[in-house]
Write a protein that holds these residues in place. Sequence first.
Motif, PDB file in Angstrom:
ATOM      1  N   THR A 186      -6.483 -11.168  -7.284  1.00  0.00           N
ATOM      2  CA  THR A 186      -5.145 -11.124  -7.500  1.00  0.00           C
ATOM      3  C   THR A 186      -4.499 -12.423  -7.842  1.00  0.00           C
ATOM      4  OG1 THR A 186      -4.816  -9.565  -5.675  1.00  0.00           O
ATOM      5  CG2 THR A 186      -2.943 -10.281  -6.675  1.00  0.00           C
TER       6      THR A 186
ATOM      7  N   ARG B  86      -3.129 -10.393  -2.090  1.00  0.00           N
ATOM      8  CA  ARG B  86      -2.433  -9.202  -1.911  1.00  0.00           C
ATOM      9  C   ARG B  86      -2.958  -8.239  -2.875  1.00  0.00           C
ATOM     10  NH1 ARG B  86       3.787 -10.530  -1.906  1.00  0.00           N
ATOM     11  NH2 ARG B  86       4.043  -8.413  -2.394  1.00  0.00           N
ATOM     12  N   PRO B  87      -3.227  -6.891  -2.946  1.00  0.00           N
ATOM     13  CA  PRO B  87      -3.743  -5.891  -3.674  1.00  0.00           C
ATOM     14  C   PRO B  87      -3.537  -6.171  -5.079  1.00  0.00           C
ATOM     15  CG  PRO B  87      -2.336  -4.696  -2.178  1.00  0.00           C
ATOM     16  CD  PRO B  87      -2.103  -6.245  -1.778  1.00  0.00           C
TER      17      PRO B  87
ATOM     18  N   ARG C 295       2.843  -2.007   7.537  1.00  0.00           N
ATOM     19  CA  ARG C 295       1.944  -3.290   7.042  1.00  0.00           C
ATOM     20  C   ARG C 295       2.574  -4.320   6.877  1.00  0.00           C
ATOM     21  NH1 ARG C 295      -1.461  -0.760   2.186  1.00  0.00           N
ATOM     22  NH2 ARG C 295       0.688  -0.799   1.233  1.00  0.00           N
ATOM     23  N   SER C 296       1.822  -5.699   7.144  1.00  0.00           N
ATOM     24  CA  SER C 296       2.432  -6.803   6.855  1.00  0.00           C
ATOM     25  C   SER C 296       2.714  -6.995   5.372  1.00  0.00           C
ATOM     26  CB  SER C 296       1.657  -7.840   7.282  1.00  0.00           C
ATOM     27  OG  SER C 296       0.337  -8.024   6.633  1.00  0.00           O
ATOM     28  N   ASP C 297       3.604  -8.140   5.011  1.00  0.00           N
ATOM     29  CA  ASP C 297       3.997  -8.290   3.659  1.00  0.00           C
ATOM     30  C   ASP C 297       2.777  -8.752   2.698  1.00  0.00           C
ATOM     31  OD1 ASP C 297       6.277  -7.607   3.920  1.00  0.00           O
ATOM     32  OD2 ASP C 297       7.192  -9.474   3.622  1.00  0.00           O
ATOM     33  N   LYS C 298       1.677  -9.095   3.365  1.00  0.00           N
ATOM     34  CA  LYS C 298       0.650  -9.669   2.631  1.00  0.00           C
ATOM     35  C   LYS C 298      -0.176  -8.733   1.983  1.00  0.00           C
ATOM     36  CE  LYS C 298      -2.836 -11.222   6.312  1.00  0.00           C
ATOM     37  NZ  LYS C 298      -3.536 -10.012   5.891  1.00  0.00           N
ATOM     38  N   ASP C 299      -0.099  -7.428   2.845  1.00  0.00           N
ATOM     39  CA  ASP C 299      -1.051  -6.168   2.246  1.00  0.00           C
ATOM     40  C   ASP C 299      -0.118  -5.514   1.319  1.00  0.00           C
ATOM     41  OD1 ASP C 299      -3.074  -6.878   3.969  1.00  0.00           O
ATOM     42  OD2 ASP C 299      -2.020  -5.912   5.555  1.00  0.00           O
ATOM     43  N   ALA C 300       1.235  -5.850   1.019  1.00  0.00           N
ATOM     44  CA  ALA C 300       1.978  -5.049   0.216  1.00  0.00           C
ATOM     45  C   ALA C 300       1.812  -5.305  -1.263  1.00  0.00           C
ATOM     46  CB  ALA C 300       3.419  -5.175   0.570  1.00  0.00           C
TER      47      ALA C 300
ATOM     48  N   SER D  70       7.151  -6.938   8.598  1.00  0.00           N
ATOM     49  CA  SER D  70       6.598  -5.882   8.275  1.00  0.00           C
ATOM     50  C   SER D  70       7.408  -4.956   7.367  1.00  0.00           C
ATOM     51  CB  SER D  70       6.097  -4.915   9.313  1.00  0.00           C
ATOM     52  OG  SER D  70       5.183  -5.602  10.255  1.00  0.00           O
TER      53      SER D  70
ATOM     54  N   GLN E  47      -8.712   1.292  -5.760  1.00  0.00           N
ATOM     55  CA  GLN E  47      -7.381   0.991  -5.546  1.00  0.00           C
ATOM     56  C   GLN E  47      -6.541   2.030  -4.816  1.00  0.00           C
ATOM     57  OE1 GLN E  47      -5.752  -0.394  -9.565  1.00  0.00           O
ATOM     58  NE2 GLN E  47      -7.840  -1.212  -9.767  1.00  0.00           N
ATOM     59  N   SER E  48      -5.548   1.846  -4.348  1.00  0.00           N
ATOM     60  CA  SER E  48      -4.733   2.907  -3.666  1.00  0.00           C
ATOM     61  C   SER E  48      -3.947   3.857  -4.655  1.00  0.00           C
ATOM     62  CB  SER E  48      -3.852   2.554  -2.606  1.00  0.00           C
ATOM     63  OG  SER E  48      -2.660   1.516  -3.013  1.00  0.00           O
TER      64      SER E  48
END
Length: 296
Positions: free
Chosen positions: A250, A257-258, A8-13, A3, A35-36
């Motif tokens: 992506t 990922r985002p 958050r986990s890396d896949k959400d980073a 994390s 988007q954030s």
Amino acid sequence: MPSNASGRSDKDAAPPLPEPLRVPVADSHTHLDMQSGTVDEALAKAASVGVTTVVQVGCDLAGSRWAAETAAAHDAVHATVALHPNEAPRIVHGDPDGWSRQGARQAGGDAALDDALAEIDRLAALPQVRGVGETGLDYFRTGPEGKEAQERSFRAHIEIAKRHGKTLVIHDRDAHADVLRVLKEAGAPERTVFHCYSGDAEMAEVCARAGYYMSFAGNVTFKNAQNLRDALAVAPAELVLVETDAPFLTPVPYRGRPNAPYLVPVTVRAMADVRGVDEDTLATALAANTARAFGY
Ligand SMILES: [Zn+2]
Ligand SMILES: [Zn+2]
């Protein structure tokens, strides 16, 4: 699973910044409102890697108003306004559970769609609004019961685009033949863009003959997307655009990922490989094409 600091986990980073493009380009289709982070942050991050312009796309009334306001406030942002092909049947039929299945036509549903289209028409007249879209047909999310409302909305958007002299931005999902048919029957506007181009090489030749722009998104990098790469390989250099459709699609190696406009260089490099040209040559064409496609 490891994390990051936010838990958050890396896949959400957010993926790392790619190496900057030497020739600046535009992200021809993005959704900053999904988007954030702030608009200023997204634009600064994108500009730092050579993505100096974005086209902010509206999908419903609130999103279209926001796109127009955001484009008015930022020179780097151009807006398009529309009811998404999955939004139109939702207005006519009502759909509390989302886009997937519409019920029976609602009392007043057609009038509600007309009211919403009148607002899109009003927004389309604004100078910072360069296009009308995303509109079109989506047979993936909208079932047969929503087709009539969807096509009626699509035709209304075509008419609005032509009357205001704006670019038409097409969303075509699992509906290639009908999208091409409606464009032909209604008469396409002078500038028409197939966003997130999803046809094959044969359809790319049809689009080329009609002078339609084809905008490629991060899915052109996906392993299973050889048909898109074949289409990209035959598309005329002057009709090719690049987009993120962020936060979706992506590009590899960050799939899942985002997404955000700053990742355009990843897709540009993959596209240059497919076309067998160097990155600067492709970026020069993409920049000119996007400016021509959206008349800015
Ligand atoms: Zn779309
Ligand atoms: Zn989109």
